[in-house]
Scaffold this active site. Sequence first.
Site, PDB file in Angstrom:
ATOM      1  N   ASP A 119      49.199  -2.856  13.077  1.00  0.00           N
ATOM      2  CA  ASP A 119      49.549  -4.269  13.133  1.00  0.00           C
ATOM      3  C   ASP A 119      49.295  -4.880  11.763  1.00  0.00           C
ATOM      4  O   ASP A 119      48.694  -4.265  10.879  1.00  0.00           O
ATOM      5  CB  ASP A 119      48.739  -4.967  14.222  1.00  0.00           C
ATOM      6  N   TRP A 120      49.757  -6.104  11.575  1.00  0.00           N
ATOM      7  CA  TRP A 120      49.804  -6.701  10.239  1.00  0.00           C
ATOM      8  C   TRP A 120      48.423  -7.139   9.757  1.00  0.00           C
ATOM      9  O   TRP A 120      47.630  -7.696  10.507  1.00  0.00           O
ATOM     10  CB  TRP A 120      50.751  -7.908  10.261  1.00  0.00           C
TER      11      TRP A 120
END
Length: 399
Positions: A119-120
């Site tokens: 995920d970011w």
Amino acid sequence: MCAQCAGSRCPGDPLRVVGHAVAAAGPDHAHAPGAHSAHCTEPSRSPCGPITCRNDHDVTDYHLEPFEKALAAGTSQMMPYYGMPIETEHEAVAFGFNKGIITGLLREQLGFDGIVCTDWGLISDANIMGQTMPARAWGVEELSVPDRVLRVIEAGCDQFGGEHIPEQVVALVAAGRLAEERLDRSVRRLLREKFVLGLFDHPFVDPAATAALVGTDAGIAAGLRAQSRSITVLKNESVLPAAEGTRVYVQGVDAEVAAGYGTVVATPEEAEIAIVRIKTPFEPREGGFEQFFHAGSLEFTEAELTPILDLCASVPTVVDIYLERPAVIPEIAEQSAALVADYGCADAPLLDALFGRVRPEGRLPFELPRSMADVRAQRSDVPQDGVNPVFPFGHGLPY
């Protein structure tokens, strides 16, 4: 709980719905086994900290079920969520850093050999929409950037979401801390996916062809009809569907659009019904990221609630609430003549549903809690564990 099964884990259960949907849709990109909460008021991507998943084998098996179906359907890419396991056999670090989850559970136990992209923003601090966002390196906050990069790769991930620091990987190889053979495994997975998708055979698109594919009349009509069908009727005291030409007072609805369905009047006293559109409450905060991803209390303030209830007391009122998140609305549910929910809907498709031109078919994707105290008492990794919700998961009335 599921309205049809009084809490049993039937196909109406949210994660099982996801599993059936993924299996039906075929290969796609999915979040890997992790933690998520429909009622969480502070998302794990925020600076406030991670959602956690605690030791409960029944719950763990439950969360794994949709991923097993996704893998059986051929899913080729996964993204670990921001959360982290607590009081389990796994290390208490975020899933993207967690070798026990990525390699042990996802790759070895479930047999996944596709791409894992984090995920970011797990590695670097960043400025997002004018807001400083610390790296969501839950459980390994003390590690340096190079050490975080190494942990992610050693966990079994192939890509870094939202990062632009390839020099860190190069430096790890040059320092002898990361073997090129390990990188080759990830490169092989990424190249394989590009070949499967035909990106090397047909690397370019024809921009001129988009006009025939995007924004077509048929596509727009289908999208608007889908909005109408998604409307979820939560309560209806024989008000809906409204008759064409009904004298109607509107708030939050374009009066010119409403005039195509009923006779729009200037005051509630002139109306046979009122239609008002509202949104799930949130706490206004500084920073573009917090303003875009709403967080905080799900309750209306007294100042917000009073005008709505006053309108309900003066004329039979249809309340439409935009449920970007669950809302705490027991008073509105009690005093409105009809209550419907939308998940992103323009005025015309909403009115198509309210006036019976299109049959609303929506069902609640989460339960609506009775109070914020109930929300806080719930676990973040267990579905439908609220006490006496105003409306249960799966609720939706036909007409």
